[in-house]
Scaffold this motif. Structure first.
Motif, mmCIF file in Angstrom:
data_model
loop_
_atom_site.group_PDB
_atom_site.id
_atom_site.type_symbol
_atom_site.label_atom_id
_atom_site.label_comp_id
_atom_site.label_asym_id
_atom_site.label_seq_id
_atom_site.Cartn_x
_atom_site.Cartn_y
_atom_site.Cartn_z
ATOM 1 N N LEU A 85 0.823 -1.205 0.000
ATOM 2 C CA LEU A 85 0.000 0.000 0.000
ATOM 3 C C LEU A 85 0.861 1.261 0.000
ATOM 4 C CD1 LEU A 85 -2.807 -1.193 2.429
ATOM 5 C CD2 LEU A 85 -3.078 -0.663 -0.005
ATOM 6 N N ASP A 88 2.114 1.629 -3.590
ATOM 7 C CA ASP A 88 1.044 2.093 -4.477
ATOM 8 C C ASP A 88 0.626 3.536 -4.173
ATOM 9 O OD1 ASP A 88 0.946 -0.293 -5.862
ATOM 10 O OD2 ASP A 88 -0.697 -1.119 -4.661
ATOM 11 N N ASP A 90 -0.964 4.519 -1.457
ATOM 12 C CA ASP A 90 -2.179 4.575 -0.644
ATOM 13 C C ASP A 90 -1.907 4.915 0.814
ATOM 14 O OD1 ASP A 90 -4.110 3.994 -2.648
ATOM 15 O OD2 ASP A 90 -3.484 1.901 -2.616
ATOM 16 N N ILE A 105 -9.343 3.442 0.412
ATOM 17 C CA ILE A 105 -8.114 2.735 0.018
ATOM 18 C C ILE A 105 -8.449 1.338 -0.500
ATOM 19 C CG2 ILE A 105 -5.967 1.704 0.886
ATOM 20 C CD1 ILE A 105 -5.770 4.188 2.755
ATOM 21 N N ARG A 108 -9.981 1.594 -3.984
ATOM 22 C CA ARG A 108 -8.957 1.834 -5.017
ATOM 23 C C ARG A 108 -8.192 0.551 -5.320
ATOM 24 N NH1 ARG A 108 -8.067 6.714 -2.232
ATOM 25 N NH2 ARG A 108 -6.214 5.897 -1.194
ATOM 26 N N GLU A 109 -7.901 -0.207 -4.269
ATOM 27 C CA GLU A 109 -7.187 -1.475 -4.437
ATOM 28 C C GLU A 109 -8.021 -2.456 -5.270
ATOM 29 O OE1 GLU A 109 -4.506 -4.092 -1.452
ATOM 30 O OE2 GLU A 109 -6.579 -3.783 -0.810
#
Length: 119
Positions: A85, A88, A90, A105, A108-109
């Motif tokens: 995360l 990425d 996040d 989050i 989005r993942e």
């Protein structure tokens, strides 16, 4: 490629056992030093000790209905997710994890994973 991994400090994969108190019960958790370091970094962001973080992860997981038959594996996955995360974008640097919008989050993942399946 493998040189990046096999050339690392062997102390990183040394197993270390620590006694922790979870809900009043003392138990032993055995993890590689690498994971203890990552748990420390996660805990520090929210002003917690590693023991407080582990206890909180345990309680919130049980409250969510998870079976924690292999709790040490769960902790390793938590560390891996933290790193992924972060990579990425996040989890911003130096920001408390408790202050992040977990639902956003996770959404989005999910969208990234769905897009990767269709690519």
């Amino acid at each position: 490629m493998c040189r990046l991994f096999i050339g690392a400090d062997p102390a990183l994969w040394e197993s270390v056992s620590r006694s922790v108190r979870i809900d009043g019960v003392v138990t032993s958790v055995r993890l590689e030093r690498f994971f203890w370091d990552k748990l420390g970094a996660i805990a520090e962001r929210d002003g917690l000790s590693v023991t407080q973080l582990i206890s909180r992860l345990y309680r919130e997981s049980i409250d969510a209905g998870h079976d924690l038959g292999n709790f040490t594996s769960f902790l390793r996955v938590c560390c891996g997710r933290f790193l992924a995360l972060q990579a990425d974008g996040d989890i911003p640097p130096e920001r408390a994890i408790s202050g992040l919008d977990a639902r956003a989050i996770l959404e989005r993942e999910r969208r990234r994973a769905a897009a990767a399946l269709h690519a």
